[in-house]
Design a protein around this motif. Structure first.
Motif, mmCIF file in Angstrom:
data_model
loop_
_atom_site.group_PDB
_atom_site.id
_atom_site.type_symbol
_atom_site.label_atom_id
_atom_site.label_comp_id
_atom_site.label_asym_id
_atom_site.label_seq_id
_atom_site.Cartn_x
_atom_site.Cartn_y
_atom_site.Cartn_z
ATOM 1 N N MET A 272 44.131 41.794 35.750
ATOM 2 C CA MET A 272 43.543 41.885 34.408
ATOM 3 C C MET A 272 44.625 41.451 33.423
ATOM 4 S SD MET A 272 41.746 45.545 35.226
ATOM 5 C CE MET A 272 42.013 45.955 36.947
ATOM 6 N N VAL A 273 44.720 40.146 33.232
ATOM 7 C CA VAL A 273 45.881 39.542 32.584
ATOM 8 C C VAL A 273 45.696 39.454 31.067
ATOM 9 C CG1 VAL A 273 47.240 37.415 32.441
ATOM 10 C CG2 VAL A 273 46.368 38.190 34.659
ATOM 11 N N PRO A 274 46.623 40.061 30.302
ATOM 12 C CA PRO A 274 46.529 39.928 28.849
ATOM 13 C C PRO A 274 46.782 38.476 28.448
ATOM 14 C CG PRO A 274 48.128 41.634 29.476
ATOM 15 C CD PRO A 274 47.766 40.879 30.713
ATOM 16 N N THR A 275 45.891 37.901 27.630
ATOM 17 C CA THR A 275 46.119 36.542 27.150
ATOM 18 C C THR A 275 46.104 36.503 25.622
ATOM 19 O OG1 THR A 275 43.786 36.166 27.746
ATOM 20 C CG2 THR A 275 45.424 35.219 29.187
ATOM 21 N N GLY A 276 46.146 37.655 24.989
ATOM 22 C CA GLY A 276 46.199 37.769 23.536
ATOM 23 C C GLY A 276 45.866 39.204 23.179
ATOM 24 N N PRO A 277 46.101 39.617 21.924
ATOM 25 C CA PRO A 277 45.806 41.010 21.561
ATOM 26 C C PRO A 277 44.347 41.386 21.822
ATOM 27 C CG PRO A 277 47.064 39.940 19.815
ATOM 28 C CD PRO A 277 46.719 38.872 20.802
ATOM 29 N N GLU A 278 43.450 40.395 21.703
ATOM 30 C CA GLU A 278 42.037 40.711 21.928
ATOM 31 C C GLU A 278 41.407 39.756 22.948
ATOM 32 O OE1 GLU A 278 39.818 42.527 18.469
ATOM 33 O OE2 GLU A 278 41.328 41.343 17.407
ATOM 34 N N GLN A 279 42.208 39.376 23.918
ATOM 35 C CA GLN A 279 41.662 38.532 24.987
ATOM 36 C C GLN A 279 42.314 38.872 26.326
ATOM 37 O OE1 GLN A 279 40.647 34.176 24.452
ATOM 38 N NE2 GLN A 279 42.252 34.025 25.991
ATOM 39 N N THR A 280 41.484 38.943 27.347
ATOM 40 C CA THR A 280 41.957 39.237 28.703
ATOM 41 C C THR A 280 41.344 38.213 29.647
ATOM 42 O OG1 THR A 280 42.000 41.598 28.195
ATOM 43 C CG2 THR A 280 41.939 41.015 30.528
ATOM 44 N N THR A 281 42.149 37.685 30.539
ATOM 45 C CA THR A 281 41.582 36.806 31.569
ATOM 46 C C THR A 281 41.665 37.518 32.908
ATOM 47 O OG1 THR A 281 42.164 34.821 30.348
ATOM 48 C CG2 THR A 281 41.691 34.548 32.683
ATOM 49 N N LEU A 282 40.509 37.682 33.518
ATOM 50 C CA LEU A 282 40.486 38.272 34.861
ATOM 51 C C LEU A 282 40.716 37.164 35.872
ATOM 52 C CD1 LEU A 282 37.238 40.421 34.753
ATOM 53 C CD2 LEU A 282 39.572 41.124 34.196
ATOM 54 N N TYR A 283 41.643 37.384 36.764
ATOM 55 C CA TYR A 283 41.844 36.475 37.892
ATOM 56 C C TYR A 283 41.367 37.202 39.135
ATOM 57 C CZ TYR A 283 44.707 33.328 35.077
ATOM 58 O OH TYR A 283 45.141 32.441 34.124
ATOM 59 N N TYR A 284 40.399 36.615 39.802
ATOM 60 C CA TYR A 284 39.894 37.172 41.053
ATOM 61 C C TYR A 284 40.313 36.255 42.194
ATOM 62 C CZ TYR A 284 36.528 40.258 38.634
ATOM 63 O OH TYR A 284 35.926 41.219 37.874
ATOM 64 N N TYR A 285 40.998 36.801 43.161
ATOM 65 C CA TYR A 285 41.341 36.039 44.360
ATOM 66 C C TYR A 285 40.611 36.689 45.526
ATOM 67 C CZ TYR A 285 44.878 34.251 41.245
ATOM 68 O OH TYR A 285 45.497 33.678 40.165
ATOM 69 N N TYR A 286 39.684 35.936 46.105
ATOM 70 C CA TYR A 286 38.889 36.466 47.218
ATOM 71 C C TYR A 286 39.589 36.137 48.525
ATOM 72 C CZ TYR A 286 35.282 37.034 43.714
ATOM 73 O OH TYR A 286 34.586 37.404 42.593
ATOM 74 N N LEU A 287 39.797 37.161 49.305
ATOM 75 C CA LEU A 287 40.456 36.995 50.603
ATOM 76 C C LEU A 287 39.556 37.615 51.666
ATOM 77 C CD1 LEU A 287 43.093 38.276 48.510
ATOM 78 C CD2 LEU A 287 44.091 36.708 50.154
ATOM 79 N N PHE A 288 39.441 36.914 52.781
ATOM 80 C CA PHE A 288 38.581 37.405 53.851
ATOM 81 C C PHE A 288 39.325 37.395 55.177
ATOM 82 C CE2 PHE A 288 35.630 35.666 50.666
ATOM 83 C CZ PHE A 288 34.904 36.820 50.401
#
Ligand code: FES
Ligand SMILES: [Fe+2]
Length: 352
Positions: A272-288
């Motif tokens: 749940m990566v902060p990309t600004g005071p009011e913006q977050t970029t979720l990075y999902y890495y799917y591993l199986f």
């Protein structure tokens, strides 16, 4: 990780436990303090070893304004750097997962080896040997635990084992090295990173926000317990979904911004990566474990997208009111919001 601990941390009827002030969710000064006091100092989960399996493969990601790069060297070891060229500060490579024969800066083509040493500065001067010998990328600390890559930007990194906290204890049944990277997704959400972490840290909203998920999990059994640097979700699938529920697994948040969502057939490493005071970029890495089981893997990813869209909507609604100015603080539920309270305690301690 007991209910007692939960009670202490979330207050009682006599002494209600209050949230962080609303201002902390949009104030640029607080954001800057978090960048420097949390993201530049703590160990951060960065990825899984299978995301950079061969020499030259890399993961580049900007976290709270810090462009970072992890690359596997020719010697097979992973190395971590700030993704910033020592010439005039370009990123060396753009954010993403990739493979390169050399670390060639995208601006004026300076070339670094995979230990970060400058090897070539084309056209810079007649003889660039002395420039090369004195120029190196800024390195960052890197550790691997159970197939997971962690980095730390601090000059003096805190003790790594201590930074893992109770993560090894609560995931002791999971061999993360058995998973293989399959695919990734990003979701950019208009909310402060804490708004999203807090949303992740409680199951209180599940019956009201996630109708699909609520059909799988038995909300009456849902609890979030906290330990050192972690919050773990505990729930049982509903009786009639015991055999086919996707979410019959392990969900753990790890300080400050990562989550390990382990399903029956795979996992989602969530940042749940902060990309600004009011913006977050979720990075999902799917591993199986079994990359060939496409149908089951696609079903897992589809479920995850559905839940994320629901979380995005509610977090953006909450963010609007955190900024508006009427709401300043609220009370946390002793029964359901121990994970939120614990996270806020850690933030408070670092930002104060
Ligand atoms: S900024 Fe990298 S070569 Fe100029
Ligand atoms: Fe949710």
């Amino acid at each position: 990780m007991t209910d007692n601990i939960l009670k202490q941390k979330t207050g009682t009827d006599d002494a209600p436990r209050l949230t962080l002030p609303a201002q902390w969710y949009h104030d640029p000064d607080i954001y800057e303090r978090e960048r420097r006091q949390i993201f530049a100092k703590e160990w951060l989960l960065f990825g899984h070893e299978s995301m950079a399996p061969d020499p030259g493969t890399y993961i580049a990601r900007t976290i709270a304004g810090w462009p970072l790069l992890v690359i596997r060297g020719q010697d097979g070891a992973l190395k971590g750097f700030h993704n910033v060229c020592r010439h005039r500060a370009s990123m060396i490579v753009e954010d993403g997962i990739g493979k390169t024969a050399a670390l060639r800066c995208m601006y004026h083509s300076w070339v670094y080896d995979m230990d970060g040493q400058l090897k070539m500065a084309p056209g810079f001067c007649e003889d660039d040997a002395t420039l090369c010998s004195r120029t190196k990328l800024f390195s960052i600390h890197l550790e691997i635990w159970n197939g997971l890559i962690f980095v730390c930007l601090a000059d003096d990194a805190p003790d790594f084992k201590a930074a893992l906290g109770d993560l090894p204890a609560v995931t002791e049944s999971v061999d993360f090295t058995a998973f293989h990277y399959h695919d990734m997704a990003t979701h950019t959400i208009g909310c402060n990173w804490k708004t999203y972490v807090e949303n992740y840290s409680e199951g209180y909203h599940i019956p009201y926000v996630h109708p699909g998920l609520n059909k799988e999990v038995d909300f009456k059994t849902y609890r979030v317990v906290t330990g050192d640097k972690i919050a773990q979700h505990l729930s049982q699938p509903r009786e009639h979904r015991k055999d086919d529920a996707i979410n019959d697994g392990l969900w753990v948040w790890h300080w400050p911004y990562a989550a390990l969502n382990v399903y029956r057939n795979g996992m989602n490493l969530e940042l749940m990566v902060p990309t600004g005071p009011e913006q977050t970029t979720l990075y999902y890495y799917y591993l199986f474990k079994d990359l060939a089981d496409k149908e089951a893997n696609d079903r897992t990813m589809a479920m995850s997208r559905e839940v994320t869209d629901e979380d995005r909507k509610i977090c953006e609604i909450v963010q609007k009111n955190l900024r508006a100015g009427v709401y300043t603080q609220g009370e946390l539920s002793p029964r359901h919001e121990g994970g939120v309270a614990y996270f806020q305690d850690l933030v408070r301690e670092k930002v104060k």
